[in-house]
Design a protein around this motif. Structure first.
Motif, short mmCIF file in Angstrom:
data_model
loop_
_atom_site.label_atom_id
_atom_site.label_comp_id
_atom_site.label_asym_id
_atom_site.label_seq_id
_atom_site.Cartn_x
_atom_site.Cartn_y
_atom_site.Cartn_z
N ALA A 13 39.67 -23.12 11.07
CA ALA A 13 40.50 -24.19 11.60
C ALA A 13 41.87 -23.63 11.95
N VAL A 14 42.57 -24.33 12.83
CA VAL A 14 43.91 -23.90 13.23
C VAL A 14 44.87 -25.09 13.20
N GLY A 15 46.06 -24.83 12.74
CA GLY A 15 47.11 -25.83 12.69
C GLY A 15 48.45 -25.16 12.87
N SER A 16 49.50 -25.87 12.50
CA SER A 16 50.84 -25.31 12.67
C SER A 16 51.64 -25.29 11.38
N ARG A 17 51.04 -25.70 10.28
CA ARG A 17 51.74 -25.69 9.01
C ARG A 17 51.02 -24.78 8.03
N TYR A 18 51.82 -24.05 7.25
CA TYR A 18 51.28 -23.10 6.27
C TYR A 18 50.89 -23.89 5.02
N ARG A 53 47.39 -25.49 2.56
CA ARG A 53 45.98 -25.46 2.24
C ARG A 53 45.31 -26.81 2.44
N ASP A 54 46.10 -27.83 2.66
CA ASP A 54 45.57 -29.17 2.89
C ASP A 54 44.88 -29.21 4.25
N GLN A 55 43.62 -29.56 4.29
CA GLN A 55 42.89 -29.53 5.55
C GLN A 55 43.42 -30.55 6.54
N ARG A 56 44.16 -31.52 6.09
CA ARG A 56 44.77 -32.48 7.02
C ARG A 56 45.85 -31.84 7.89
N ALA A 57 46.30 -30.65 7.54
CA ALA A 57 47.30 -29.94 8.34
C ALA A 57 46.69 -29.21 9.52
N TYR A 58 45.37 -29.22 9.64
CA TYR A 58 44.69 -28.45 10.67
C TYR A 58 44.18 -29.38 11.77
N ASP A 59 44.43 -28.96 13.00
CA ASP A 59 44.16 -29.84 14.14
C ASP A 59 42.81 -29.58 14.79
N TYR A 60 42.37 -28.34 14.79
CA TYR A 60 41.12 -27.99 15.47
C TYR A 60 40.20 -27.24 14.52
N TRP A 61 38.92 -27.54 14.64
CA TRP A 61 37.93 -26.99 13.74
C TRP A 61 36.73 -26.46 14.51
N GLY A 62 36.13 -25.42 13.93
CA GLY A 62 34.87 -24.95 14.47
C GLY A 62 33.72 -25.77 13.93
N GLN A 63 32.52 -25.43 14.36
CA GLN A 63 31.31 -26.15 13.95
C GLN A 63 30.76 -25.66 12.61
N GLY A 64 31.19 -24.50 12.18
CA GLY A 64 30.74 -23.99 10.90
C GLY A 64 29.60 -23.00 11.01
N THR A 65 29.52 -22.15 10.00
CA THR A 65 28.43 -21.19 9.90
C THR A 65 27.94 -21.16 8.46
N GLN A 66 26.63 -21.14 8.28
CA GLN A 66 26.05 -21.25 6.95
C GLN A 66 26.02 -19.89 6.26
N VAL A 67 26.45 -19.91 5.00
CA VAL A 67 26.35 -18.74 4.13
C VAL A 67 25.53 -19.16 2.91
N THR A 68 24.47 -18.42 2.65
CA THR A 68 23.61 -18.71 1.51
C THR A 68 23.49 -17.45 0.67
N VAL A 69 23.82 -17.59 -0.62
CA VAL A 69 23.80 -16.46 -1.53
C VAL A 69 22.77 -16.74 -2.62
N ALA A 70 21.77 -15.90 -2.67
CA ALA A 70 20.71 -16.05 -3.67
C ALA A 70 21.06 -15.23 -4.92
N SER A 71 20.66 -15.74 -6.05
CA SER A 71 20.96 -15.04 -7.31
C SER A 71 19.92 -13.95 -7.60
#
Length: 122
Positions: free
Chosen positions: A97-102, A104-122
């Motif tokens: 995501a990208v925003g203009s404020r430093y 960690r609150d996700q409400r500070a971010y204006d644009y988001w990607g669609q996401g990519t899945q990460v799966t970690v098996a034990s």
């Protein structure tokens, strides 16, 4: 409007590494802040890491500190998340995501990607 596209996710074993990439459709503004977030099944989306596009220190969630590294390649407009020593609890959909404020609150971010899945098996 900035379009973001993540890539690099996959299925790995615990202890493995992955590097996620996030491409931006245009050169970020000089005050842009990029972040990585993740959402595990049945949980709310949470902060992972952030960095200013034009330099400065990065900031990490305690759960990934020392294992994950956020970086950017300014000439190509690509953000990275190097993930080492992956654990099953890192399993999630990862978003950039990208925003203009430093922040960690996700409400500070204006644009988001669609996401990519990460799966970690034990």
């Amino acid at each position: 409007q900035v379009l973001l596209e993540e890539s690099g996710g996959g299925s790995v074993q615990a202890g493995d590494s992955l590097r996620l990439s996030c491409g931006a459709s245009q050169r970020p503004y000089s005050n842009s802040v990029f972040g990585w977030f993740r959402q595990a099944p049945g949980k709310e989306r949470e902060f992972v890491a952030l960095v200013r596009w034009h330099g400065g220190s990065a900031f990490y969630a305690d759960s990934v500190k020392g294992r994950f590294t956020i970086s950017r390649d300014n000439p190509t407009n690509i953000l990275y998340l190097q993930m080492n020593d992956l654990k099953p609890e890192d399993t999630a959909v990862y978003y950039c995501a990208v925003g203009s404020r430093y922040e960690r609150d996700q409400r500070a971010y204006d644009y988001w990607g669609q996401g990519t899945q990460v799966t970690v098996a034990s």
